[in-house]
Design an enzyme around this catalytic site. Sequence first.
Site, short mmCIF file in Angstrom:
data_model
loop_
_atom_site.label_atom_id
_atom_site.label_comp_id
_atom_site.label_asym_id
_atom_site.label_seq_id
_atom_site.Cartn_x
_atom_site.Cartn_y
_atom_site.Cartn_z
N SER A 258 30.08 21.27 99.83
CA SER A 258 30.86 22.54 99.94
C SER A 258 32.31 22.32 99.99
O SER A 258 32.64 21.10 100.07
CB SER A 258 30.55 23.30 101.36
OG SER A 258 29.86 22.57 102.23
N CYS A 259 33.02 23.38 100.04
CA CYS A 259 34.52 23.12 99.71
C CYS A 259 34.98 22.56 101.02
O CYS A 259 34.75 22.81 102.00
CB CYS A 259 35.21 24.57 99.56
SG CYS A 259 34.84 25.22 98.07
N PRO A 260 35.89 21.57 100.78
CA PRO A 260 36.95 21.70 99.53
C PRO A 260 36.38 20.39 98.78
O PRO A 260 37.10 19.89 97.74
CB PRO A 260 38.23 21.17 100.16
CG PRO A 260 37.91 20.09 101.32
CD PRO A 260 36.52 20.70 101.77
N ASN B 245 37.31 28.26 93.66
CA ASN B 245 38.18 27.29 94.06
C ASN B 245 38.76 26.40 93.07
O ASN B 245 39.68 25.96 92.76
CB ASN B 245 37.86 26.55 95.62
CG ASN B 245 37.84 27.50 96.69
OD1 ASN B 245 38.29 28.42 96.55
ND2 ASN B 245 36.96 27.19 97.58
#
Lengths: 67, 366
Positions: free
Chosen positions: A8-10, A40
């Site tokens: 998952s981000c980042p 993103n």
Amino acid sequence: MIDARGYSCPMPVVMVQKAVKGKDPDTLEVVVDNQCSVENVTRFAKNSGYQVTVSDFEGDFKLVLKK
Amino acid sequence: MEKESFFKRYGLLIATGIVVGAAAVLLTAQGNPANMGFCIACFLRDIAGALNFQRAGFDAEVGTGIVQYLRPEIMGLVLGAALMAAVKKEFRPKGGSAPMARFLIAVFVMIGALVFLGCPLRMVIRIGGGDLNAVVGLVGFVIGILIGIAFLKRGFSLQRAYKQPLAEGLVFPGAMVALVILLAAAPAFIIFSKSGPGSQRAPWLLALVVALVVGALAQRSRLCMVGGIRDAVLFRDFRLVSAFIAIIVTVMVGNLLVGNGLTFSFTDQPVAHNEALWNLLGMVLVGWGSVLLGGCPLRQLILAGEGNTDSAITVTGFVVGAAVAHNFSLASSATGIGAGPVALAVACGFVVLAVISVMNLAKVEG
């Protein structure tokens, strides 16, 4: 190809940043498994001067980055 | 380079920030504690109390503690995100990325938040309310995020998650539905504070509906307090920070509009203390831990709503952390830090975060 599925981000953006930084590849393929990462990575790639196309990849998302 | 329009880039996030800020002011005007229109840490702590995991400030005469209530804001956020994710086909159950590490980090993030008295969202709302202690908290928060980023840059990762069956992803949103039912039915074994912050509450249906809207918007905009500062530092991307600022401005304007006034001071701020060192250190824990978790407490609720079971476990860790914080008197109050071993707990938090940060410095693939 960068396989960022499951991250998952980042993390996906960090992976792409690492691949791009200093090396400046003409094309780069990234696979992610969620819409947030698509957004993103796309935003980061565009800001780094890449054009991005998104396609389906085994039910996930493949992003192709091109200069 | 393709240029996005300002509106396309910032519009949704600023709109979300304005709605969150307005919701906080509205819910406070309708009965929620001051500068606590929306606080993920406080509200999870109240839920821990309602389930009798803690009964801080228990008063035998009154018969309840002071922070016990099934805050519908939490259920609304999760369910709003879940519904929006379902509509947008983004409900994708996944999990298995270091669940126990996440649980442990979450416990200490919550302890840090309760030493400061608020999650990053309440910190922003407190700043908007003129509480300068929250500015000290913000400094700590940024320091914590910078520490977390230093580990991210060196390859920190809690490893990947995997797809989970639909049933697994539905467990947490299902539990939220159950809490809404318990709230509406209000059986005697669920405890609602009769005094203190837990007794100050907006009408539950209003709070639920407002939170559903905020949850849905936060799902779309990926609003995250930690992500804002993290992405600004890491990628020079200021989108999420724009929401952060929108919340502060909206809360300031809102407080003036509803006649709360706006006094900038360190003292006499609602549900806050002015022990700067602890406000700072508490938020360092929150910032650092949240970077390791990949998002602030609000974002964890939204992700749990999207079927992310790692985030669901993280939220469970927050609830346990809240119970620990109150049962061992680590949580602060308006009069100052807790009477328990606060320094020891915060120190343990730093050791735990440091060990997890170092042990997970695997090389990033690619």
